[in-house]
Design a protein around this motif. Structure first.
Motif, PDB file in Angstrom:
ATOM      1  N   CYS A   1      -3.707  -8.716  87.317  1.00 42.91           N
ATOM      2  CA  CYS A   1      -3.854  -9.146  88.348  1.00 42.91           C
ATOM      3  C   CYS A   1      -4.683  -8.376  89.289  1.00 42.91           C
ATOM      4  N   SER A   2      -5.266  -7.423  88.980  1.00 41.59           N
ATOM      5  CA  SER A   2      -6.093  -6.695  89.972  1.00 41.59           C
ATOM      6  C   SER A   2      -7.030  -5.340  89.198  1.00 41.59           C
ATOM      7  N   VAL A   3      -7.922  -5.077  89.658  1.00 40.32           N
ATOM      8  CA  VAL A   3      -8.861  -3.928  89.083  1.00 40.32           C
ATOM      9  C   VAL A   3      -7.845  -2.865  88.923  1.00 40.32           C
ATOM     10  N   LYS A   4      -7.409  -2.598  89.997  1.00 38.93           N
ATOM     11  CA  LYS A   4      -6.372  -1.333  90.121  1.00 38.93           C
ATOM     12  C   LYS A   4      -5.266  -1.207  88.896  1.00 38.93           C
ATOM     13  N   CYS A   5      -4.654  -2.575  88.759  1.00 36.11           N
ATOM     14  CA  CYS A   5      -3.585  -2.556  87.537  1.00 36.11           C
ATOM     15  C   CYS A   5      -4.565  -2.317  86.310  1.00 36.11           C
ATOM     16  N   GLN A   6      -5.619  -2.885  86.202  1.00 39.63           N
ATOM     17  CA  GLN A   6      -6.331  -2.676  84.971  1.00 39.63           C
ATOM     18  C   GLN A   6      -6.467  -1.408  84.520  1.00 39.63           C
ATOM     19  N   LYS A   7      -6.929  -0.495  85.679  1.00 39.43           N
ATOM     20  CA  LYS A   7      -7.313   0.835  85.310  1.00 39.43           C
ATOM     21  C   LYS A   7      -6.025   1.382  85.145  1.00 39.43           C
ATOM     22  N   GLU A   8      -4.823   1.175  85.726  1.00 39.15           N
ATOM     23  CA  GLU A   8      -3.743   1.952  85.420  1.00 39.15           C
ATOM     24  C   GLU A   8      -3.355   1.770  83.957  1.00 39.15           C
ATOM     25  N   HIS A   9      -3.681   0.538  83.553  1.00 37.43           N
ATOM     26  CA  HIS A   9      -3.051   0.130  82.155  1.00 37.43           C
ATOM     27  C   HIS A   9      -3.934   0.664  81.037  1.00 37.43           C
ATOM     28  N   ARG A  10      -5.277   1.255  81.462  1.00 32.87           N
ATOM     29  CA  ARG A  10      -6.228   1.407  80.325  1.00 32.87           C
ATOM     30  C   ARG A  10      -5.945   2.359  79.237  1.00 32.87           C
ATOM     31  N   PRO A  11      -5.021   3.576  79.398  1.00 35.21           N
ATOM     32  CA  PRO A  11      -4.831   4.424  78.749  1.00 35.21           C
ATOM     33  C   PRO A  11      -3.900   3.836  77.479  1.00 35.21           C
ATOM     34  N   GLN A  12      -3.162   2.806  77.681  1.00 31.56           N
ATOM     35  CA  GLN A  12      -2.081   2.096  76.968  1.00 31.56           C
ATOM     36  C   GLN A  12      -2.746   1.133  76.122  1.00 31.56           C
ATOM     37  N   HIS A  13      -3.871   0.386  76.758  1.00 33.49           N
ATOM     38  CA  HIS A  13      -4.583  -0.650  76.350  1.00 33.49           C
ATOM     39  C   HIS A  13      -5.921  -0.426  75.464  1.00 33.49           C
ATOM     40  N   LYS A  14      -6.351   0.904  75.709  1.00 34.76           N
ATOM     41  CA  LYS A  14      -7.674   1.177  75.036  1.00 34.76           C
ATOM     42  C   LYS A  14      -7.697   1.023  73.667  1.00 34.76           C
ATOM     43  N   ARG A  15      -7.016   1.439  72.850  1.00 26.10           N
ATOM     44  CA  ARG A  15      -6.939   1.722  71.476  1.00 26.10           C
ATOM     45  C   ARG A  15      -6.918   0.164  70.763  1.00 26.10           C
ATOM     46  N   ALA A  16      -5.944  -0.694  71.145  1.00 26.15           N
ATOM     47  CA  ALA A  16      -5.959  -2.052  70.914  1.00 26.15           C
ATOM     48  C   ALA A  16      -7.052  -2.907  71.314  1.00 26.15           C
ATOM     49  N   CYS A  17      -7.490  -2.426  72.457  1.00 29.31           N
ATOM     50  CA  CYS A  17      -8.571  -3.257  72.948  1.00 29.31           C
ATOM     51  C   CYS A  17      -9.842  -3.091  72.128  1.00 29.31           C
ATOM     52  N   GLU A  18     -10.025  -1.730  72.031  1.00 30.68           N
ATOM     53  CA  GLU A  18     -11.379  -1.549  71.184  1.00 30.68           C
ATOM     54  C   GLU A  18     -11.332  -2.149  69.545  1.00 30.68           C
ATOM     55  N   LYS A  19     -10.188  -2.178  69.259  1.00 28.96           N
ATOM     56  CA  LYS A  19      -9.852  -2.803  67.694  1.00 28.96           C
ATOM     57  C   LYS A  19     -10.252  -4.051  67.742  1.00 28.96           C
ATOM     58  N   ARG A  20      -9.582  -4.938  68.934  1.00 37.04           N
ATOM     59  CA  ARG A  20      -9.952  -6.166  68.988  1.00 37.04           C
ATOM     60  C   ARG A  20     -11.346  -6.613  69.363  1.00 37.04           C
ATOM     61  N   ALA A  21     -12.131  -5.864  70.296  1.00 40.74           N
ATOM     62  CA  ALA A  21     -13.273  -6.089  70.724  1.00 40.74           C
ATOM     63  C   ALA A  21     -14.089  -5.915  69.293  1.00 40.74           C
ATOM     64  N   THR A  22     -13.908  -5.052  68.464  1.00 38.93           N
ATOM     65  CA  THR A  22     -14.658  -4.812  67.210  1.00 38.93           C
ATOM     66  C   THR A  22     -14.459  -6.083  66.479  1.00 38.93           C
ATOM     67  N   GLU A  23     -13.310  -6.600  66.378  1.00 39.24           N
ATOM     68  CA  GLU A  23     -13.147  -7.736  65.367  1.00 39.24           C
ATOM     69  C   GLU A  23     -13.857  -9.096  66.012  1.00 39.24           C
ATOM     70  N   LEU A  24     -13.902  -9.281  67.367  1.00 38.60           N
ATOM     71  CA  LEU A  24     -14.427 -10.162  68.186  1.00 38.60           C
ATOM     72  C   LEU A  24     -16.107 -10.121  67.426  1.00 38.60           C
ATOM     73  N   ARG A  25     -16.489  -9.117  67.730  1.00 41.29           N
ATOM     74  CA  ARG A  25     -17.957  -8.860  67.579  1.00 41.29           C
ATOM     75  C   ARG A  25     -18.390  -9.301  65.911  1.00 41.29           C
ATOM     76  N   ASP A  26     -17.620  -8.961  65.025  1.00 37.17           N
ATOM     77  CA  ASP A  26     -17.505  -8.934  63.556  1.00 37.17           C
ATOM     78  C   ASP A  26     -17.592 -10.455  63.373  1.00 37.17           C
ATOM     79  N   GLU A  27     -16.583 -11.355  64.062  1.00 32.72           N
ATOM     80  CA  GLU A  27     -16.751 -12.673  63.767  1.00 32.72           C
ATOM     81  C   GLU A  27     -17.902 -13.441  64.351  1.00 32.72           C
TER      82      GLU A  27
END
Length: 88
Positions: free
Chosen positions: A20-46
């Motif tokens: 909903c906001s940049v603030k929420c995104q920054k707060e959630h980043r520690p929990q989201h980082k590992r899954a995000c990097e994995k999925r971003a790599t999958e998208l680049r590979d695709e």
């Protein structure tokens, strides 16, 4: 409803999570980082593996990816007269 989801911003790397906001995104980043990097790599590979193995046009001398079959998606360089893809 649908109007509420239009206001949400999607994670630009993994495209899976909405915020909903940049603030929420920054707060959630520690929990989201590992899954995000994995999925971003999958998208680049695709994207990479969707590229043709090669074309009769050869490869771009800059990025080494196969040149597109459509000549509108390439350009001729003025300095060395080599054909390069539009991305380079």
């Amino acid at each position: 409803g649908r109007d509420e989801t239009k206001k949400l911003k999607r994670c630009t790397a993994c495209k899976l999570v909405h915020y909903c906001s940049v603030k929420c995104q920054k707060e959630h980043r520690p929990q989201h980082k590992r899954a995000c990097e994995k999925r971003a790599t999958e998208l680049r590979d695709e994207i990479l593996f969707r590229q043709p193995a090669s074309s009769n046009c050869g490869d771009c001398p800059i990025c080494c990816l196969p040149l597109p079959l459509d000549p509108k998606n390439c350009r001729l360089t003025g300095c060395c007269s080599k054909t390069v893809c539009h991305g380079c």
